[in-house]
Write a protein that holds these residues in place. Structure first.
Motif, mmCIF file in Angstrom:
data_model
loop_
_atom_site.group_PDB
_atom_site.id
_atom_site.type_symbol
_atom_site.label_atom_id
_atom_site.label_comp_id
_atom_site.label_asym_id
_atom_site.label_seq_id
_atom_site.Cartn_x
_atom_site.Cartn_y
_atom_site.Cartn_z
ATOM 1 N N GLU A 59 0.877 -1.031 0.042
ATOM 2 C CA GLU A 59 -0.050 0.148 0.029
ATOM 3 C C GLU A 59 0.676 1.095 0.163
ATOM 4 O O GLU A 59 0.732 2.093 -0.735
ATOM 5 C CB GLU A 59 -0.959 -0.117 1.243
ATOM 6 N N ASP A 63 0.970 4.228 -2.710
ATOM 7 C CA ASP A 63 0.492 5.653 -2.447
ATOM 8 C C ASP A 63 1.844 6.646 -2.910
ATOM 9 O O ASP A 63 1.487 7.603 -3.283
ATOM 10 C CB ASP A 63 0.151 5.723 -0.988
ATOM 11 N N ARG A 155 5.383 7.644 6.459
ATOM 12 C CA ARG A 155 4.625 8.659 5.487
ATOM 13 C C ARG A 155 4.481 9.951 6.150
ATOM 14 O O ARG A 155 4.605 10.892 5.191
ATOM 15 C CB ARG A 155 2.940 7.861 5.900
#
Length: 182
Positions: A59, A63, A155
């Motif tokens: 994921e 992203d 992130r």
């Protein structure tokens, strides 16, 4: 036995590399990975810590591509002792987990040493000038602690770089299987 990241000094330039990608047969170098940031993570096929975060890595990789940020994974384990971490098995593992990022093979282990990588997973974020701004854990999730795998720490570092803000220097080491050195 679980090992923690060595926490390479922030500001360190990204070590140059040119490594084969078993899935394509191509060689990928640091210079090929252009973008406003770069994520490099050391992983392997058999480590339960990597297995725990495998879907989260998939994921994260998707992203990051949407943000124009390249991500690359590197396996540096000794495949004589751990044949399940070999190039053919790397291709199968990437397909099994839907990893869209390149998964490179560091047969000599020189690149893991250059990064001071210690465990799997061990993740590094570099800014647009390829200076280290983050190293350590993906997030607080570990096998058996019931926390979701979000990649929150990585992130947040990437988002700070993209926004032109400093990355929080309070960073936690990753923990995982030690790299299997020759």
């Amino acid at each position: 036995m679980a090992i923690e990241s060595t926490m390479l000094e922030l500001g360190t330039p990204a070590p140059p590399f040119a490594l084969p990608e078993p899935a394509t047969g191509a060689t990928l170098s640091l210079d090929d990975l252009t973008g406003p940031a770069l994520v490099v993570t050391f992983i392997c096929n058999h480590c339960p810590y990597v297995q725990h975060v495998a879907a989260g890595l998939a994921e994260l990789g998707r992203d990051l591509i949407d943000k124009g940020v390249p991500m690359v994974a590197i396996s540096s384990n000794d495949v004589t002792t751990y044949p399940q971490d070999g190039p053919d098995q790397m291709v199968a593992e990437a397909q099994r987990h839907g990893w869209t990022f390149p998964y490179l093979y560091d047969e000599t282990q020189d690149i893991a040493r250059a990064f001071s990588a210690a465990c799997t997973p061990d993740t590094f974020v570099f800014d647009g000038d390829r200076r280290l701004v983050y190293r350590g854990q993906l997030d607080d999730s570990r096998p058996k602690n019931d926390l979701p795998v979000t990649g929150a720490d990585v992130r947040a570092a990437v988002e700070a770089v993209l926004a032109g803000r400093p990355v929080d220097p309070n960073q936690r080491p990753s923990i995982g299987c030690g790299i299997k050195w020759r």
